[in-house]
Design a protein around this motif. Structure first.
Motif, short mmCIF file in Angstrom:
data_model
loop_
_atom_site.label_atom_id
_atom_site.label_comp_id
_atom_site.label_asym_id
_atom_site.label_seq_id
_atom_site.Cartn_x
_atom_site.Cartn_y
_atom_site.Cartn_z
N PRO A 55 -8.17 2.54 -7.71
CA PRO A 55 -8.00 2.45 -6.26
C PRO A 55 -6.60 1.90 -5.93
O PRO A 55 -6.09 1.02 -6.63
N TYR A 56 -6.00 2.42 -4.87
CA TYR A 56 -4.62 2.03 -4.56
C TYR A 56 -4.50 0.55 -4.22
O TYR A 56 -3.51 -0.10 -4.55
N GLN A 57 -5.52 -0.04 -3.59
CA GLN A 57 -5.46 -1.46 -3.26
C GLN A 57 -5.50 -2.31 -4.53
O GLN A 57 -4.83 -3.34 -4.62
N SER A 58 -6.25 -1.87 -5.52
CA SER A 58 -6.28 -2.58 -6.80
C SER A 58 -4.93 -2.51 -7.48
O SER A 58 -4.46 -3.50 -8.07
N LEU A 59 -4.29 -1.35 -7.41
CA LEU A 59 -2.96 -1.20 -8.01
C LEU A 59 -1.95 -2.11 -7.33
O LEU A 59 -1.14 -2.76 -7.99
N ILE A 60 -2.02 -2.19 -6.01
CA ILE A 60 -1.12 -3.09 -5.28
C ILE A 60 -1.32 -4.53 -5.76
O ILE A 60 -0.35 -5.26 -5.99
N LYS A 61 -2.58 -4.95 -5.91
CA LYS A 61 -2.85 -6.32 -6.37
C LYS A 61 -2.29 -6.56 -7.77
O LYS A 61 -1.72 -7.62 -8.04
N VAL A 62 -2.45 -5.60 -8.66
CA VAL A 62 -1.92 -5.74 -10.02
C VAL A 62 -0.40 -5.87 -9.97
O VAL A 62 0.18 -6.74 -10.62
N TRP A 63 0.25 -5.01 -9.21
CA TRP A 63 1.71 -5.05 -9.12
C TRP A 63 2.19 -6.37 -8.53
O TRP A 63 3.16 -6.95 -9.00
N LEU A 64 1.52 -6.84 -7.49
CA LEU A 64 1.91 -8.12 -6.89
C LEU A 64 1.74 -9.27 -7.88
O LEU A 64 2.60 -10.14 -8.00
N GLN A 65 0.62 -9.26 -8.61
CA GLN A 65 0.38 -10.31 -9.60
C GLN A 65 1.45 -10.29 -10.69
O GLN A 65 1.96 -11.33 -11.10
N LYS A 82 -0.36 5.46 -3.31
CA LYS A 82 -1.62 6.18 -3.51
C LYS A 82 -1.47 7.23 -4.62
O LYS A 82 -2.40 7.41 -5.42
N ALA A 83 -0.33 7.89 -4.68
CA ALA A 83 -0.11 8.88 -5.74
C ALA A 83 -0.08 8.20 -7.11
O ALA A 83 -0.66 8.71 -8.08
N ALA A 84 0.60 7.05 -7.19
CA ALA A 84 0.65 6.31 -8.46
C ALA A 84 -0.74 5.84 -8.87
O ALA A 84 -1.11 5.90 -10.04
N ARG A 114 1.70 -3.99 6.95
CA ARG A 114 2.25 -2.75 7.48
C ARG A 114 3.25 -2.19 6.47
O ARG A 114 4.19 -2.86 6.07
N LEU A 115 3.01 -0.95 6.07
CA LEU A 115 3.89 -0.27 5.11
C LEU A 115 4.34 1.05 5.71
O LEU A 115 3.58 1.71 6.42
N PRO A 116 5.55 1.46 5.38
CA PRO A 116 5.97 2.80 5.81
C PRO A 116 5.04 3.84 5.16
O PRO A 116 4.59 3.67 4.02
N GLN A 117 4.76 4.89 5.89
CA GLN A 117 3.82 5.91 5.41
C GLN A 117 4.26 6.49 4.07
O GLN A 117 3.41 6.68 3.18
N HIS A 118 5.55 6.73 3.89
CA HIS A 118 6.01 7.32 2.62
C HIS A 118 5.77 6.36 1.45
O HIS A 118 5.46 6.80 0.35
N LEU A 119 5.89 5.04 1.69
CA LEU A 119 5.63 4.07 0.63
C LEU A 119 4.14 4.04 0.27
O LEU A 119 3.78 4.07 -0.90
N LEU A 120 3.30 4.04 1.28
CA LEU A 120 1.85 4.06 1.03
C LEU A 120 1.45 5.34 0.30
O LEU A 120 0.64 5.30 -0.64
N ASP A 121 2.03 6.45 0.69
CA ASP A 121 1.74 7.72 0.00
C ASP A 121 2.14 7.66 -1.47
O ASP A 121 1.41 8.13 -2.34
N SER A 122 3.29 7.06 -1.74
CA SER A 122 3.76 6.92 -3.13
C SER A 122 2.83 6.02 -3.94
O SER A 122 2.52 6.30 -5.10
#
Length: 90
Positions: A74-84, A65-67, A55-63
Motif C-alpha cells: 500500500p502506498y501509505q505503508s511505503l510512505i511510512k517506510v521511507w519516512l522512517q 503510488k506507482a512505486a 498535501r502533496l502535488p498530484q504528480h508526486l502522489l502518482d509517483s
C-alpha cells in the motif's frame, strides 16, 4: 462440580510461554476456569498511530503510488517506510 485446574508453569520468557500454548496438548481449559473470567474494558487505550493530513502535488502522489504498486505494498505503508528510513539516517 468444579474441575481441578493444573498449575500453570512459570515461564522464563514470552517466547517460552508462546511455545507452551502453541504446543499440542496445551489446552487452556486444563489450566484456567474460563467460567470465572471477567470482561475487561480499557477506556484509555489509544491507537499507536496518529492520523495526519498531508498535501502533496498530484504528480508526486502518482509517483509514490506507482512505486508502491511495483513493490506490491500500500502506498501509505511505503510512505511510512521511507519516512522512517530518512529519520533513522539523520
Amino acid at each position: 462440580m468444579s474441575k481441578q485446574s493444573k498449575p500453570l508453569p512459570k515461564f522464563q520468557s514470552e517466547a517460552e510461554e508462546r511455545a507452551f500454548w502453541e504446543s499440542t496438548g496445551s489446552d487452556s481449559t486444563e489450566y484456567l476456569d474460563w467460567r470465572q473470567a471477567q470482561s475487561v474494558v480499557l477506556p484509555n487505550l489509544k491507537p499507536s498511530t496518529k492520523t495526519i493530513s498531508l498535501r502533496l502535488p498530484q504528480h508526486l502522489l502518482d509517483s509514490i503510488k506507482a512505486a508502491a504498486n511495483a513493490r506490491d505494498v500500500p502506498y501509505q505503508s511505503l510512505i511510512k517506510v521511507w519516512l522512517q528510513e530518512k529519520v533513522e539516517h539523520h
